[in-house]
Design a protein around this motif. Sequence first.
Motif, PDB file in Angstrom:
ATOM      1  N   LYS A  14       0.848  -1.176   0.000  1.00 51.48           N
ATOM      2  CA  LYS A  14       0.000   0.000   0.000  1.00 51.48           C
ATOM      3  C   LYS A  14       0.891   1.235   0.000  1.00 51.48           C
ATOM      4  O   LYS A  14       1.611   1.516   0.947  1.00 51.48           O
ATOM      5  CB  LYS A  14      -0.926   0.020   1.204  1.00 51.48           C
ATOM      6  N   GLY A  15       0.872   1.969  -1.093  1.00 51.07           N
ATOM      7  CA  GLY A  15       1.707   3.142  -1.237  1.00 51.07           C
ATOM      8  C   GLY A  15       3.063   2.870  -1.845  1.00 51.07           C
ATOM      9  O   GLY A  15       3.832   3.799  -2.110  1.00 51.07           O
ATOM     10  N   ALA A  16       3.405   1.575  -2.062  1.00 51.94           N
ATOM     11  CA  ALA A  16       4.672   1.253  -2.719  1.00 51.94           C
ATOM     12  C   ALA A  16       4.666   1.783  -4.148  1.00 51.94           C
ATOM     13  O   ALA A  16       3.617   1.839  -4.794  1.00 51.94           O
ATOM     14  CB  ALA A  16       4.891  -0.257  -2.715  1.00 51.94           C
ATOM     15  N   THR A  17       5.821   2.163  -4.640  1.00 53.13           N
ATOM     16  CA  THR A  17       5.914   2.743  -5.987  1.00 53.13           C
ATOM     17  C   THR A  17       6.262   1.657  -7.003  1.00 53.13           C
ATOM     18  O   THR A  17       7.078   0.777  -6.743  1.00 53.13           O
ATOM     19  CB  THR A  17       6.962   3.853  -6.042  1.00 53.13           C
ATOM     20  N   ALA A  31      -0.427  -3.066 -13.987  1.00 58.30           N
ATOM     21  CA  ALA A  31      -0.524  -1.753 -13.355  1.00 58.30           C
ATOM     22  C   ALA A  31      -1.867  -1.567 -12.659  1.00 58.30           C
ATOM     23  O   ALA A  31      -1.936  -1.111 -11.507  1.00 58.30           O
ATOM     24  CB  ALA A  31      -0.319  -0.661 -14.407  1.00 58.30           C
ATOM     25  N   LEU A  32      -2.946  -1.944 -13.333  1.00 56.88           N
ATOM     26  CA  LEU A  32      -4.279  -1.788 -12.754  1.00 56.88           C
ATOM     27  C   LEU A  32      -4.453  -2.644 -11.503  1.00 56.88           C
ATOM     28  O   LEU A  32      -5.005  -2.190 -10.501  1.00 56.88           O
ATOM     29  CB  LEU A  32      -5.340  -2.152 -13.790  1.00 56.88           C
ATOM     30  N   ALA A  38      -3.733  -3.895  -4.461  1.00 54.63           N
ATOM     31  CA  ALA A  38      -2.717  -3.712  -3.424  1.00 54.63           C
ATOM     32  C   ALA A  38      -2.573  -2.276  -2.953  1.00 54.63           C
ATOM     33  O   ALA A  38      -1.896  -2.010  -1.969  1.00 54.63           O
ATOM     34  CB  ALA A  38      -1.365  -4.225  -3.922  1.00 54.63           C
ATOM     35  N   GLY A  39      -3.175  -1.314  -3.653  1.00 53.14           N
ATOM     36  CA  GLY A  39      -3.053   0.079  -3.261  1.00 53.14           C
ATOM     37  C   GLY A  39      -1.698   0.683  -3.574  1.00 53.14           C
ATOM     38  O   GLY A  39      -1.319   1.716  -3.006  1.00 53.14           O
TER      39      GLY A  39
END
Length: 220
Positions: A14-17, A31-32, A38-39
């Motif tokens: 969550k928030g990982a790039t 990507a989607l 997973a956010g």
Amino acid sequence: MIAEAAREAGIDLKGATVAVQGFGNVGANAALLARTLAGAEVVAVSDSRGGVLDRGGLDLPRLLAHKETTGKVTGFAGAETISNEALLELDVDILVPAALENAIDASNAGNVKAKIVAEFANGPVSNEADAILREKGVVLIPDLLCNGGGVVVSYFEMVQNLNMDHWDAGAIDARLQRMMTSTYRAVSETARRREFSLRQAAYTIAVRNVVEAMKARGWV
């Protein structure tokens, strides 16, 4: 596969790039799913004509509409244009090469900054680059694992057809999740125990399973 690798590496998805090279059928869906399941923040994607970067996270539905209209991801409003080569060297948590074979080779592997590289294309990391990434401590999930889900679901279809049965989408997803998760953990354990890369461990298990099946059938 990525979720299990991230869990082992202590990365919160969550928030990982995430950066994805190859915004076609495989890369776009990767990507989607990274975003919706997973956010994660998909900050860069590319296709054969170039890439786009938005460090705050790309608006993927709008980007998909832009690509459908223009045939490319470049020119997307509010995003910076980057090259395919630059995308591979971005400072992101997860890099998904989903386009070309040998996209990461000995010439650029040393510049890869991602903590996890997931091979969604066939053979996007050369043998030389594989060794370099391992030396750098990068978790490389081989294509044999990343691309296995489609084959697994094809097997599920065969089982349903042979049994004249029908499983709903929830049952398929649950079975797929269990099989992929257990497979990754078995490969990871083999890699740790034998001091192998994940690729070596995956092939070791695969060849062993084929031999055992051949013995069970009396072929050897």
